[in-house]
Write a protein that holds these residues in place. Structure first.
Motif, PDB file in Angstrom:
ATOM      1  N   ASN A  90      -1.876  17.771  -1.877  1.00  0.00           N
ATOM      2  CA  ASN A  90      -0.703  17.315  -2.611  1.00  0.00           C
ATOM      3  C   ASN A  90      -0.414  15.869  -2.232  1.00  0.00           C
ATOM      4  OD1 ASN A  90       0.063  19.839  -3.966  1.00  0.00           O
ATOM      5  ND2 ASN A  90       0.438  20.579  -1.903  1.00  0.00           N
ATOM      6  N   LEU A  91      -1.092  14.963  -2.907  1.00  0.00           N
ATOM      7  CA  LEU A  91      -0.897  13.539  -2.671  1.00  0.00           C
ATOM      8  C   LEU A  91      -0.558  12.857  -3.988  1.00  0.00           C
ATOM      9  CD1 LEU A  91      -3.895  12.667  -0.314  1.00  0.00           C
ATOM     10  CD2 LEU A  91      -1.510  12.972   0.325  1.00  0.00           C
ATOM     11  N   PRO A  92       0.312  11.853  -3.945  1.00  0.00           N
ATOM     12  CA  PRO A  92       0.625  11.121  -5.173  1.00  0.00           C
ATOM     13  C   PRO A  92      -0.562  10.292  -5.616  1.00  0.00           C
ATOM     14  CG  PRO A  92       1.603  10.040  -3.280  1.00  0.00           C
ATOM     15  CD  PRO A  92       1.028  11.339  -2.771  1.00  0.00           C
ATOM     16  N   MET A  93      -0.764  10.192  -6.930  1.00  0.00           N
ATOM     17  CA  MET A  93      -1.857   9.402  -7.465  1.00  0.00           C
ATOM     18  C   MET A  93      -1.325   8.468  -8.539  1.00  0.00           C
ATOM     19  SD  MET A  93      -4.782  12.349  -7.680  1.00  0.00           S
ATOM     20  CE  MET A  93      -3.544  13.642  -7.863  1.00  0.00           C
ATOM     21  N   PRO A  94      -1.801   7.225  -8.580  1.00  0.00           N
ATOM     22  CA  PRO A  94      -1.331   6.286  -9.603  1.00  0.00           C
ATOM     23  C   PRO A  94      -1.893   6.640 -10.966  1.00  0.00           C
ATOM     24  CG  PRO A  94      -3.105   5.305  -8.352  1.00  0.00           C
ATOM     25  CD  PRO A  94      -2.804   6.620  -7.691  1.00  0.00           C
ATOM     26  N   ALA A  95      -1.256   6.157 -11.987  1.00  0.00           N
ATOM     27  CA  ALA A  95      -1.762   6.353 -13.341  1.00  0.00           C
ATOM     28  C   ALA A  95      -3.002   5.494 -13.540  1.00  0.00           C
ATOM     29  CB  ALA A  95      -0.687   5.969 -14.358  1.00  0.00           C
ATOM     30  N   MET A 144       0.850  -1.196   0.000  1.00  0.00           N
ATOM     31  CA  MET A 144       0.000   0.000   0.000  1.00  0.00           C
ATOM     32  C   MET A 144       0.881   1.239   0.000  1.00  0.00           C
ATOM     33  SD  MET A 144      -3.200   0.790   2.518  1.00  0.00           S
ATOM     34  CE  MET A 144      -2.242   0.852   4.018  1.00  0.00           C
ATOM     35  N   THR A 145       0.628   2.117  -0.922  1.00  0.00           N
ATOM     36  CA  THR A 145       1.408   3.348  -0.984  1.00  0.00           C
ATOM     37  C   THR A 145       1.093   4.225   0.209  1.00  0.00           C
ATOM     38  OG1 THR A 145      -0.315   4.377  -2.322  1.00  0.00           O
ATOM     39  CG2 THR A 145       1.486   3.306  -3.496  1.00  0.00           C
ATOM     40  N   ALA A 146       2.015   5.099   0.565  1.00  0.00           N
ATOM     41  CA  ALA A 146       1.809   5.974   1.732  1.00  0.00           C
ATOM     42  C   ALA A 146       2.293   7.365   1.375  1.00  0.00           C
ATOM     43  CB  ALA A 146       2.570   5.431   2.950  1.00  0.00           C
ATOM     44  N   PRO A 147       1.436   8.382   1.428  1.00  0.00           N
ATOM     45  CA  PRO A 147       0.005   8.239   1.701  1.00  0.00           C
ATOM     46  C   PRO A 147      -0.776   7.825   0.459  1.00  0.00           C
ATOM     47  CG  PRO A 147       0.545  10.530   1.353  1.00  0.00           C
ATOM     48  CD  PRO A 147       1.850   9.780   1.270  1.00  0.00           C
ATOM     49  N   GLU A 148      -1.970   7.301   0.672  1.00  0.00           N
ATOM     50  CA  GLU A 148      -2.834   6.890  -0.423  1.00  0.00           C
ATOM     51  C   GLU A 148      -3.612   8.088  -0.969  1.00  0.00           C
ATOM     52  OE1 GLU A 148      -3.057   4.009  -1.813  1.00  0.00           O
ATOM     53  OE2 GLU A 148      -2.753   2.373  -0.397  1.00  0.00           O
ATOM     54  N   TYR A 149      -4.322   7.861  -2.071  1.00  0.00           N
ATOM     55  CA  TYR A 149      -5.106   8.917  -2.701  1.00  0.00           C
ATOM     56  C   TYR A 149      -6.594   8.774  -2.394  1.00  0.00           C
ATOM     57  CZ  TYR A 149      -5.979   5.163  -6.000  1.00  0.00           C
ATOM     58  OH  TYR A 149      -6.341   3.956  -6.548  1.00  0.00           O
ATOM     59  N   TRP A 150      -6.976   7.739  -1.654  1.00  0.00           N
ATOM     60  CA  TRP A 150      -8.385   7.594  -1.296  1.00  0.00           C
ATOM     61  C   TRP A 150      -8.738   8.544  -0.155  1.00  0.00           C
ATOM     62  CZ3 TRP A 150      -8.861   6.364   3.750  1.00  0.00           C
ATOM     63  CH2 TRP A 150      -7.847   5.595   4.356  1.00  0.00           C
ATOM     64  N   VAL A 151     -10.034   8.800   0.009  1.00  0.00           N
ATOM     65  CA  VAL A 151     -10.502   9.710   1.059  1.00  0.00           C
ATOM     66  C   VAL A 151     -11.745   9.128   1.723  1.00  0.00           C
ATOM     67  CG1 VAL A 151      -9.653  11.719  -0.228  1.00  0.00           C
ATOM     68  CG2 VAL A 151     -12.054  11.047  -0.448  1.00  0.00           C
ATOM     69  N   ASP A 152     -12.075   9.671   2.890  1.00  0.00           N
ATOM     70  CA  ASP A 152     -13.346   9.394   3.561  1.00  0.00           C
ATOM     71  C   ASP A 152     -14.162  10.676   3.549  1.00  0.00           C
ATOM     72  OD1 ASP A 152     -14.097   6.852   4.530  1.00  0.00           O
ATOM     73  OD2 ASP A 152     -12.404   6.879   5.925  1.00  0.00           O
ATOM     74  N   GLN A 170     -22.156  21.060   1.452  1.00  0.00           N
ATOM     75  CA  GLN A 170     -20.774  20.977   1.908  1.00  0.00           C
ATOM     76  C   GLN A 170     -20.455  19.575   2.426  1.00  0.00           C
ATOM     77  OE1 GLN A 170     -18.523  23.733   1.632  1.00  0.00           O
ATOM     78  NE2 GLN A 170     -20.286  24.291   0.355  1.00  0.00           N
ATOM     79  N   VAL A 171     -19.210  19.161   2.170  1.00  0.00           N
ATOM     80  CA  VAL A 171     -18.730  17.844   2.580  1.00  0.00           C
ATOM     81  C   VAL A 171     -17.329  18.001   3.158  1.00  0.00           C
ATOM     82  CG1 VAL A 171     -18.139  15.506   1.817  1.00  0.00           C
ATOM     83  CG2 VAL A 171     -20.063  16.706   0.758  1.00  0.00           C
ATOM     84  N   ASP A 172     -17.062  17.303   4.261  1.00  0.00           N
ATOM     85  CA  ASP A 172     -15.711  17.250   4.809  1.00  0.00           C
ATOM     86  C   ASP A 172     -14.979  16.062   4.199  1.00  0.00           C
ATOM     87  OD1 ASP A 172     -15.987  19.452   6.552  1.00  0.00           O
ATOM     88  OD2 ASP A 172     -17.036  18.191   8.010  1.00  0.00           O
ATOM     89  N   ILE A 173     -13.742  16.294   3.785  1.00  0.00           N
ATOM     90  CA  ILE A 173     -12.951  15.267   3.107  1.00  0.00           C
ATOM     91  C   ILE A 173     -11.750  14.915   3.978  1.00  0.00           C
ATOM     92  CG2 ILE A 173     -11.656  14.695   1.022  1.00  0.00           C
ATOM     93  CD1 ILE A 173     -13.279  17.010  -0.355  1.00  0.00           C
ATOM     94  N   ASP A 174     -11.742  13.708   4.533  1.00  0.00           N
ATOM     95  CA  ASP A 174     -10.626  13.234   5.344  1.00  0.00           C
ATOM     96  C   ASP A 174      -9.627  12.533   4.434  1.00  0.00           C
ATOM     97  OD1 ASP A 174     -11.862  14.225   7.535  1.00  0.00           O
ATOM     98  OD2 ASP A 174     -12.230  12.303   8.515  1.00  0.00           O
ATOM     99  N   LEU A 175      -8.401  13.019   4.417  1.00  0.00           N
ATOM    100  CA  LEU A 175      -7.358  12.450   3.573  1.00  0.00           C
ATOM    101  C   LEU A 175      -6.741  11.230   4.249  1.00  0.00           C
ATOM    102  CD1 LEU A 175      -5.654  15.818   2.576  1.00  0.00           C
ATOM    103  CD2 LEU A 175      -7.444  14.572   1.341  1.00  0.00           C
ATOM    104  N   SER A 176      -6.306  10.279   3.445  1.00  0.00           N
ATOM    105  CA  SER A 176      -5.778   9.032   3.991  1.00  0.00           C
ATOM    106  C   SER A 176      -4.519   9.254   4.814  1.00  0.00           C
ATOM    107  CB  SER A 176      -5.474   8.050   2.863  1.00  0.00           C
ATOM    108  OG  SER A 176      -4.471   8.579   1.999  1.00  0.00           O
TER     109      SER A 176
END
Length: 266
Positions: free
Chosen positions: A79-84, A1-9, A43-49
């Motif tokens: 600013n999070l890395p994202m896979p292709a 698993m990459t760190a940090p990930e690009y998914w969110v809650d 409005q939505v709160d976005i928690d980053l991984s």
């Protein structure tokens, strides 16, 4: 698993709504049903991984395909890395980097195939049929999460294939969910929203000041539009992935507008 990930809650008023993931630095893609009836502009709160929270708003909804976009507030940086992004390979391995809680398992399995799928909302979309290794019975908490392709070798990097939206019923017991999941492909999801269209990018970044300016715009931005259309061509030829192309388009137009605003018209 990459760190940090690009998914969110995604959260609203302290309540967890569901998962999603960053398509670029501006937009989060999620399954519409994860938003639990929220309306446009809510409005939505976005928690980053990787930790931290940013604010966003529901900016687009596709009720027929069960997809939605959440736009991150312009004054907040991510600013999070994202896979292709990539196309799925039948019989290839997949994994889900998102999980509802830290105690839940990460999903994984095989790509059964790619086909047209009739969504509950009525749209026919390009979708992946995924067989999960984990027999959970109920996979609803994983909706909105990304589907990644697993590289054949340990040195390879994961690629983004789609977004989980549905699960299929068990043939023996329709009240139970089988371990077969449905994911909209990334290409399908992006094509559903005009935020990733060349003309829309120009209008959003620099709205016309008048009807006269609107008439002059095509000639004025001809070179820029040619460049943006090249990005689409590169995607079709497999030279870059759709998510990367969308981000490159946005950056190219922003630079054009910054130059224009610094000119005689500013």
């Amino acid at each position: 698993m990459t760190a940090p990930e690009y998914w969110v809650d995604l959260h609203r008023a302290g309540q967890r709504l569901g998962g999603g993931f960053l398509l670029n630095r501006t937009f989060v893609l999620t399954a519409l049903h994860c938003l639990r009836g929220l309306a446009l502009e809510d409005q939505v709160d976005i928690d980053l991984s990787g930790g931290g929270r940013v604010e966003g708003r529901v900016c687009r909804q596709d009720t027929k395909a069960d997809l939605a976009l959440v736009e991150i507030s312009a004054d907040q940086q991510v600013n999070l890395p994202m896979p292709a992004a990539d196309h799925a390979r039948d019989g290839g391995r997949w994994r889900g980097p998102y999980r509802p809680t830290a105690t839940d398992v990460h999903l994984s399995g095989l790509v059964s195939g790619t086909a047209h799928h009739l969504c509950v909302g009525g749209a026919t979309i390009e979708a992946l049929q995924l067989t999960a290794d984990q027999h959970l019975g109920d996979y609803s908490g994983y909706s909105g999460g990304p589907v990644e392709g697993v590289p054949d070798d340990t040195a390879g990097k994961p690629t983004m294939l789609g977004i989980l939206i549905e699960q299929t019923p068990d043939r023996a017991d329709p009240s139970r969910a089988a371990n077969v999941l449905i994911a909209a492909t990334i290409g399908e999801a992006i094509s559903r929203f005009d935020q990733f269209d060349v003309g829309h990018l120009i209008d959003v970044v620099r709205p016309p000041r008048s009807e006269q300016r609107r008439e002059q715009a095509p000639a004025r931005f001809a070179d820029a539009e040619e460049l943006l259309l090249k990005f689409d061509d590169w995607v079709e030829r497999g030279l870059i992935d759709p998510a990367c192309a969308a981000e490159m388009k946005a950056e190219a137009v922003r630079r054009l507008i910054a130059r224009e605003m610094g000119g005689a018209d500013a």
